[in-house]
Design an enzyme around this catalytic site. Structure first.
Site, PDB file in Angstrom:
ATOM      1  N   GLU A  77       0.821  -1.218   0.000  1.00 24.09           N
ATOM      2  CA  GLU A  77       0.000   0.000   0.000  1.00 24.09           C
ATOM      3  C   GLU A  77       0.855   1.269   0.000  1.00 24.09           C
ATOM      4  OE1 GLU A  77      -2.750   0.238   3.279  1.00 24.09           O
ATOM      5  OE2 GLU A  77      -3.808   1.946   2.402  1.00 24.09           O
ATOM      6  N   LYS A 255      -6.944  -0.495  11.924  1.00 23.20           N
ATOM      7  CA  LYS A 255      -6.359  -0.907  10.630  1.00 23.20           C
ATOM      8  C   LYS A 255      -5.144  -0.033  10.342  1.00 23.20           C
ATOM      9  CE  LYS A 255      -5.865  -0.906   5.931  1.00 23.20           C
ATOM     10  NZ  LYS A 255      -5.039  -0.001   5.108  1.00 23.20           N
ATOM     11  N   ASP A 271       4.493 -14.547  12.076  1.00 22.66           N
ATOM     12  CA  ASP A 271       3.146 -14.999  11.728  1.00 22.66           C
ATOM     13  C   ASP A 271       2.173 -13.823  11.892  1.00 22.66           C
ATOM     14  OD1 ASP A 271       0.575 -16.081  11.777  1.00 22.66           O
ATOM     15  OD2 ASP A 271       1.213 -17.933  12.760  1.00 22.66           O
ATOM     16  N   HIS A 368      -1.936  10.656   0.721  1.00 23.75           N
ATOM     17  CA  HIS A 368      -2.034   9.273   0.257  1.00 23.75           C
ATOM     18  C   HIS A 368      -2.142   9.228  -1.269  1.00 23.75           C
ATOM     19  CE1 HIS A 368      -3.084   5.049   0.419  1.00 23.75           C
ATOM     20  NE2 HIS A 368      -4.154   5.294  -0.314  1.00 23.75           N
TER      21      HIS A 368
HETATM   22  C1  LIG Z   1       2.002  11.102   3.114  1.00 22.49           C
HETATM   23  C2  LIG Z   1       2.496  12.004   4.210  1.00 22.49           C
HETATM   24  C3  LIG Z   1       3.663  11.329   4.922  1.00 22.49           C
HETATM   25  C4  LIG Z   1       2.961  13.326   3.629  1.00 22.49           C
HETATM   26  O1  LIG Z   1       3.284  14.160   4.698  1.00 22.49           O
HETATM   27  P1  LIG Z   1       3.714  15.681   4.515  1.00 22.49           P
HETATM   28  O2  LIG Z   1       3.732  16.295   5.860  1.00 22.49           O
HETATM   29  O3  LIG Z   1       2.912  16.308   3.453  1.00 22.49           O
HETATM   30  O4  LIG Z   1       5.136  15.481   3.928  1.00 22.49           O
HETATM   31  P2  LIG Z   1       6.493  16.177   4.142  1.00 22.49           P
HETATM   32  O5  LIG Z   1       7.049  16.275   2.768  1.00 22.49           O
HETATM   33  O6  LIG Z   1       6.408  17.382   5.013  1.00 22.49           O
HETATM   34  O7  LIG Z   1       7.313  15.043   4.921  1.00 22.49           O
HETATM   35  C5  LIG Z   1       7.241  14.796   6.305  1.00 22.49           C
HETATM   36  C6  LIG Z   1       7.988  13.499   6.571  1.00 22.49           C
HETATM   37  O8  LIG Z   1       7.188  12.390   6.109  1.00 22.49           O
HETATM   38  C7  LIG Z   1       8.036  11.401   5.494  1.00 22.49           C
HETATM   39  N1  LIG Z   1       7.735  11.338   4.052  1.00 22.49           N
HETATM   40  C8  LIG Z   1       6.979  12.191   3.341  1.00 22.49           C
HETATM   41  N2  LIG Z   1       6.891  11.805   2.047  1.00 22.49           N
HETATM   42  C9  LIG Z   1       7.619  10.673   1.949  1.00 22.49           C
HETATM   43  C10 LIG Z   1       7.890   9.789   0.875  1.00 22.49           C
HETATM   44  N3  LIG Z   1       7.399   9.982  -0.351  1.00 22.49           N
HETATM   45  N4  LIG Z   1       8.649   8.723   1.114  1.00 22.49           N
HETATM   46  C11 LIG Z   1       9.157   8.498   2.357  1.00 22.49           C
HETATM   47  N5  LIG Z   1       8.925   9.310   3.412  1.00 22.49           N
HETATM   48  C12 LIG Z   1       8.169  10.376   3.212  1.00 22.49           C
HETATM   49  C13 LIG Z   1       9.466  11.865   5.728  1.00 22.49           C
HETATM   50  O9  LIG Z   1       9.940  11.337   6.941  1.00 22.49           O
HETATM   51  C14 LIG Z   1       9.299  13.353   5.808  1.00 22.49           C
HETATM   52  O10 LIG Z   1      10.330  13.986   6.525  1.00 22.49           O
HETATM   53  P3  LIG Z   1      11.739  14.326   5.745  1.00 22.49           P
HETATM   54  O11 LIG Z   1      12.457  13.033   5.593  1.00 22.49           O
HETATM   55  O12 LIG Z   1      11.368  14.927   4.430  1.00 22.49           O
HETATM   56  O13 LIG Z   1      12.407  15.257   6.688  1.00 22.49           O
HETATM   57  C15 LIG Z   1       1.375  12.362   5.250  1.00 22.49           C
HETATM   58  O14 LIG Z   1       0.314  12.979   4.563  1.00 22.49           O
HETATM   59  C16 LIG Z   1       0.902  11.201   6.024  1.00 22.49           C
HETATM   60  O15 LIG Z   1       1.552  10.758   6.949  1.00 22.49           O
HETATM   61  N6  LIG Z   1      -0.304  10.690   5.692  1.00 22.49           N
HETATM   62  C17 LIG Z   1      -0.889   9.522   6.288  1.00 22.49           C
HETATM   63  C18 LIG Z   1      -0.908   8.443   5.256  1.00 22.49           C
HETATM   64  C19 LIG Z   1      -1.379   7.116   5.766  1.00 22.49           C
HETATM   65  O16 LIG Z   1      -1.717   6.923   6.911  1.00 22.49           O
HETATM   66  N7  LIG Z   1      -1.419   6.159   4.861  1.00 22.49           N
HETATM   67  C20 LIG Z   1      -1.862   4.841   5.118  1.00 22.49           C
HETATM   68  C21 LIG Z   1      -2.925   4.479   4.129  1.00 22.49           C
HETATM   69  S1  LIG Z   1      -4.488   5.110   4.644  1.00 22.49           S
HETATM   70  C22 LIG Z   1      -5.011   3.891   5.742  1.00 22.49           C
HETATM   71  O17 LIG Z   1      -4.985   2.739   5.400  1.00 22.49           O
HETATM   72  C23 LIG Z   1      -5.164   4.163   7.215  1.00 22.49           C
HETATM   73  C24 LIG Z   1      -6.244   5.070   7.734  1.00 22.49           C
HETATM   74  C25 LIG Z   1      -5.957   6.473   7.365  1.00 22.49           C
HETATM   75  O18 LIG Z   1      -7.510   4.704   7.283  1.00 22.49           O
HETATM   76  C26 LIG Z   1      -6.163   4.901   9.246  1.00 22.49           C
HETATM   77  C27 LIG Z   1      -7.161   5.700  10.022  1.00 22.49           C
HETATM   78  O19 LIG Z   1      -8.247   6.004   9.486  1.00 22.49           O
HETATM   79  O20 LIG Z   1      -6.856   6.001  11.209  1.00 22.49           O
HETATM   80  N1  LIG Z   2      -2.208 -20.558  16.322  1.00 18.87           N
HETATM   81  C1  LIG Z   2      -0.994 -20.228  15.871  1.00 18.87           C
HETATM   82  O1  LIG Z   2      -0.632 -19.054  15.934  1.00 18.87           O
HETATM   83  C2  LIG Z   2      -0.089 -21.282  15.315  1.00 18.87           C
HETATM   84  C3  LIG Z   2       1.115 -20.923  14.732  1.00 18.87           C
HETATM   85  N2  LIG Z   2       1.986 -21.872  14.261  1.00 18.87           N
HETATM   86  C4  LIG Z   2       3.266 -21.566  13.600  1.00 18.87           C
HETATM   87  O2  LIG Z   2       4.337 -21.909  14.508  1.00 18.87           O
HETATM   88  C5  LIG Z   2       5.546 -21.287  14.094  1.00 18.87           C
HETATM   89  C6  LIG Z   2       6.269 -20.686  15.282  1.00 18.87           C
HETATM   90  O3  LIG Z   2       6.468 -21.679  16.258  1.00 18.87           O
HETATM   91  P1  LIG Z   2       7.805 -21.664  17.144  1.00 18.87           P
HETATM   92  O4  LIG Z   2       7.591 -22.648  18.235  1.00 18.87           O
HETATM   93  O5  LIG Z   2       8.166 -20.283  17.512  1.00 18.87           O
HETATM   94  O6  LIG Z   2       8.895 -22.089  16.113  1.00 18.87           O
HETATM   95  P2  LIG Z   2       9.818 -23.388  16.048  1.00 18.87           P
HETATM   96  O7  LIG Z   2       9.035 -24.614  15.957  1.00 18.87           O
HETATM   97  O8  LIG Z   2      10.790 -23.107  14.969  1.00 18.87           O
HETATM   98  O9  LIG Z   2      10.487 -23.408  17.487  1.00 18.87           O
HETATM   99  C7  LIG Z   2      11.346 -22.456  17.992  1.00 18.87           C
HETATM  100  C8  LIG Z   2      12.645 -23.138  18.342  1.00 18.87           C
HETATM  101  O10 LIG Z   2      13.706 -22.190  18.292  1.00 18.87           O
HETATM  102  C9  LIG Z   2      14.764 -22.677  19.105  1.00 18.87           C
HETATM  103  N3  LIG Z   2      15.402 -21.545  19.809  1.00 18.87           N
HETATM  104  C10 LIG Z   2      16.685 -21.136  19.611  1.00 18.87           C
HETATM  105  N4  LIG Z   2      16.952 -20.055  20.364  1.00 18.87           N
HETATM  106  C11 LIG Z   2      15.836 -19.771  21.080  1.00 18.87           C
HETATM  107  C12 LIG Z   2      15.504 -18.760  22.020  1.00 18.87           C
HETATM  108  N5  LIG Z   2      16.392 -17.819  22.390  1.00 18.87           N
HETATM  109  N6  LIG Z   2      14.260 -18.740  22.524  1.00 18.87           N
HETATM  110  C13 LIG Z   2      13.329 -19.654  22.149  1.00 18.87           C
HETATM  111  N7  LIG Z   2      13.592 -20.647  21.270  1.00 18.87           N
HETATM  112  C14 LIG Z   2      14.845 -20.708  20.731  1.00 18.87           C
HETATM  113  C15 LIG Z   2      14.152 -23.674  20.069  1.00 18.87           C
HETATM  114  O11 LIG Z   2      14.692 -24.922  19.681  1.00 18.87           O
HETATM  115  P3  LIG Z   2      15.200 -26.007  20.755  1.00 18.87           P
HETATM  116  O12 LIG Z   2      14.136 -26.075  21.796  1.00 18.87           O
HETATM  117  O13 LIG Z   2      15.342 -27.229  19.943  1.00 18.87           O
HETATM  118  O14 LIG Z   2      16.503 -25.482  21.309  1.00 18.87           O
HETATM  119  C16 LIG Z   2      12.673 -23.640  19.777  1.00 18.87           C
HETATM  120  O15 LIG Z   2      12.070 -24.881  19.877  1.00 18.87           O
HETATM  121  C17 LIG Z   2       5.152 -20.234  13.108  1.00 18.87           C
HETATM  122  O16 LIG Z   2       5.493 -20.707  11.814  1.00 18.87           O
HETATM  123  C18 LIG Z   2       3.620 -20.158  13.244  1.00 18.87           C
HETATM  124  O17 LIG Z   2       3.040 -19.730  12.032  1.00 18.87           O
HETATM  125  C19 LIG Z   2       1.722 -23.211  14.409  1.00 18.87           C
HETATM  126  C20 LIG Z   2       0.549 -23.615  14.971  1.00 18.87           C
HETATM  127  C21 LIG Z   2      -0.478 -22.699  15.424  1.00 18.87           C
END
Ligand SMILES: CC(C)(COP(=O)([O-])OP(=O)([O-])OC[C@H]1O[C@@H](n2cnc3c(N)ncnc32)[C@H](O)[C@@H]1OP(=O)([O-])[O-])[C@@H](O)C(=O)NCCC(=O)NCCSC(=O)C[C@@](C)(O)CC(=O)[O-]
Ligand SMILES: NC(=O)C1=CN([C@@H]2O[C@H](COP(=O)(O)OP(=O)(O)OC[C@H]3O[C@@H](n4cnc5c(N)ncnc54)[C@H](OP(=O)(O)O)[C@@H]3O)[C@@H](O)[C@H]2O)C=CC1
Length: 422
Positions: A77, A255, A271, A368
């Site tokens: 997006e 969202k 995940d 946007h």
């Molecule tokens: C679009 C902006 C950022 C413009 O914002 P602006 O203030 O017009 O832009 P600006 O040129 O003054 O820039 C400000 C800063 O924004 C960043 N920035 C600015 N432009 C860029 C770019 N092209 N690429 C990368 N970064 C950018 C960048 O950090 C920049 O600082 P700088 O680096 O220039 O010092 C602003 O209008 C904004 O934040 N809008 C919100 C957009 C958004 O939320 N989009 C998500 C999709 S909509 C949605 O799904 C969610 C929603 C909205 O429904 C959630 C809700 O309802 O709560």
């Molecule tokens: N409802 C849900 O959300 C479900 C999700 N999943 C899926 O399960 C997966 C994740 O399961 P997960 O158990 O995390 O993954 P893994 O099965 O890969 O297990 C993690 C393994 O990492 C090892 N490990 C190494 N370092 C660390 C550490 N610092 N801390 C913890 N573990 C360490 C351990 O191995 P060891 O013990 O051998 O040392 C551990 O068993 C994802 O792919 C997910 O999509 C699956 C079923 C249901």
């Protein structure tokens, strides 16, 4: 589709041949599939076809707990990454975000179909230690990372009870680890108690994985056009209040928060279904679905607070299987699952701030749509070299004509000009 029977047993080449037999794919389409083939991915999922590419970008300016992060985000997006960077920059001006992730304790459930709920409760009371021993024996290495914290008993209704196991899963998401433990406990219950276990699985509810992130935005960072920083702050606080009492708005508010969190969750091989499920069930935990953040105006500026569970890990699952995910951990530079959760909550807060500011000032479309026009140009068939021209031509049109039909016309005209020029 009788022909598809046993699809999963075929070789990759045979699967692709069969697909092209039953679906009218042309040569170009088949080549796209082949170009993105990756043998590693073929071992990750079933009936593998190809790798589906999503764009990845880097959000800047995010300061969490005194550290500045470059945040890889995978998202299709437009404006999400710009907004995350924008929100993070405003929060950085107030000293950055402070975040605290509660724990990596995951809850698992063994759901028992009980003839007599109270008899099961009695058995449970006398076997708590034995249950924990069985769980530990199923995955002894858990003690290296965390360990079993507790086991609880809950009555669901007159014929179902849930035995709940709480395990600190360390730096992993922990689903597989916990599920193995739960299944061992389920076998023990069936053998020793003689009751039928309906199922055993972790809970994605995530109430032990809650992260709280807060940040302050100075008024000067909020000023927009004619509106003072104080006025914008008051509007943002009011917008968040509405999300807190009105579920239809809360759904969109959340969202917006998940726009950022999901993009990082995907970039790090986590995940995202689990993270989404945890966030929205938490938002609805008191019955009424609510916004996950709050904003309030103080003497010093606008203060934001986000609170949600983010059950993610930095090891296990696909985190270190996907090639780009491994690179993304280098870019992020995080060292524990708790740090990851803090960063994700910070991203959510920044994302929410940017969206709310845009909504209560210019409107979402101004920022946007400027970025969305690129997608419109691409959808209309512009090549990457034509995109800039199409976007600037679209921008010159009145707002109501900045649509796909006009983008198509502009692309067709460019193609015509290019052909004439040859
Ligand atoms: C679009 C902006 C950022 C413009 O914002 P602006 O203030 O017009 O832009 P600006 O040129 O003054 O820039 C400000 C800063 O924004 C960043 N920035 C600015 N432009 C860029 C770019 N092209 N690429 C990368 N970064 C950018 C960048 O950090 C920049 O600082 P700088 O680096 O220039 O010092 C602003 O209008 C904004 O934040 N809008 C919100 C957009 C958004 O939320 N989009 C998500 C999709 S909509 C949605 O799904 C969610 C929603 C909205 O429904 C959630 C809700 O309802 O709560
Ligand atoms: N409802 C849900 O959300 C479900 C999700 N999943 C899926 O399960 C997966 C994740 O399961 P997960 O158990 O995390 O993954 P893994 O099965 O890969 O297990 C993690 C393994 O990492 C090892 N490990 C190494 N370092 C660390 C550490 N610092 N801390 C913890 N573990 C360490 C351990 O191995 P060891 O013990 O051998 O040392 C551990 O068993 C994802 O792919 C997910 O999509 C699956 C079923 C249901």
């Amino acid at each position: 589709m009788e022909k598809m029977h046993g699809f999963h047993r075929k070789s990759y080449a045979d699967r692709l041949a069969l697909l092209t037999e039953v679906v009218p794919l042309n040569e170009t389409e088949v080549n796209v599939i082949k170009q993105h083939y990756n043998a590693v991915s073929g071992d990750l999922i079933e009936n593998y076809l190809t790798d589906y590419g999503l764009p990845e970008g880097i959000a800047t300016n995010l300061v969490v707990n005194g550290q500045e992060y470059l945040v890889p985000m995978v998202v299709e997006e437009p404006s999400v990454i710009a907004a995350a960077s924008n929100g993070a920059a405003m929060l950085k001006r107030g000293g950055g975000i402070t975040a605290h992730a509660e724990s990596r304790v995951l809850t698992g459930e063994v759901i028992i179909k009980a003839d007599n709920v109270l008899a099961v409760q009695d058995w449970f009371t006398n076997h708590k230690e034995a249950i924990m021993k069985t769980a530990l024996a199923a995955h002894p290495s858990i003690t290296k990372y965390g360990g079993i914290q507790d086991v609880e008993f809950n009555i669901i209704d007159e014929s179902h009870v849930s035995l709940e196991l709480f395990v600190d899963v360390g730096d992993a998401m922990g689903a597989n680890t916990l599920n193995s433990m739960l299944e061992a406990v389920a076998d023990q219950i069936e053998a020793e108690l003689g009751q039928q276990v309906l199922m055993s699985i972790l809970s994605n509810f995530g109430d032990h994985n809650v992260v709280i992130a807060t940040g302050m935005v100075p008024f000067a960072a909020l000023q927009r056009g004619e509106l003072s920083g104080q006025e914008v702050a008051a509007r943002i606080a009011e917008a968040a209040d509405v999300a807190n009492i009105y579920p239809k708005r809360a759904a969109t508010h959340n969202k917006g928060i998940m726009n950022g969190i999901d993009a990082v969750v995907v970039a790090t091989g986590n995940d995202w279904r689990a993270v989404e499920s945890a966030a929205h069930s938490f938002a609805a935990r008191k019955g009424n679905y609510k916004g996950l953040s709050k904003w309030r105006v103080t003497e010093d500026g606008l203060e934001g607070r986000i609170r949600l569970p983010i059950p993610t890990g930095i090891v296990g699952g696909a985190t270190h299987v996907l090639e780009m995910s491994k690179v993304n951990y280098q870019i992020l530079g995080i060292h524990s699952a708790l740090e990851m959760m803090n960063v994700l909550a910070g991203v959510g807060l920044a994302q929410n701030l940017a969206a709310l500011k845009a909504l209560v000032t210019d409107g979402i479309q101004q920022g946007h749509m400027r970025l969305q026009l690129k997608s419109l140009a691409l959808t209309a068939g512009a090549t990457p070299t034509q995109v800039t021209q199409v976007v600037s031509a679209l921008q010159k049109l009145p707002k109501h004509e900045q649509d796909l039909a006009h983008a198509h016309q502009l692309v067709a005209k460019l193609k015509e000009d290019e052909t004439d020029g040859e």
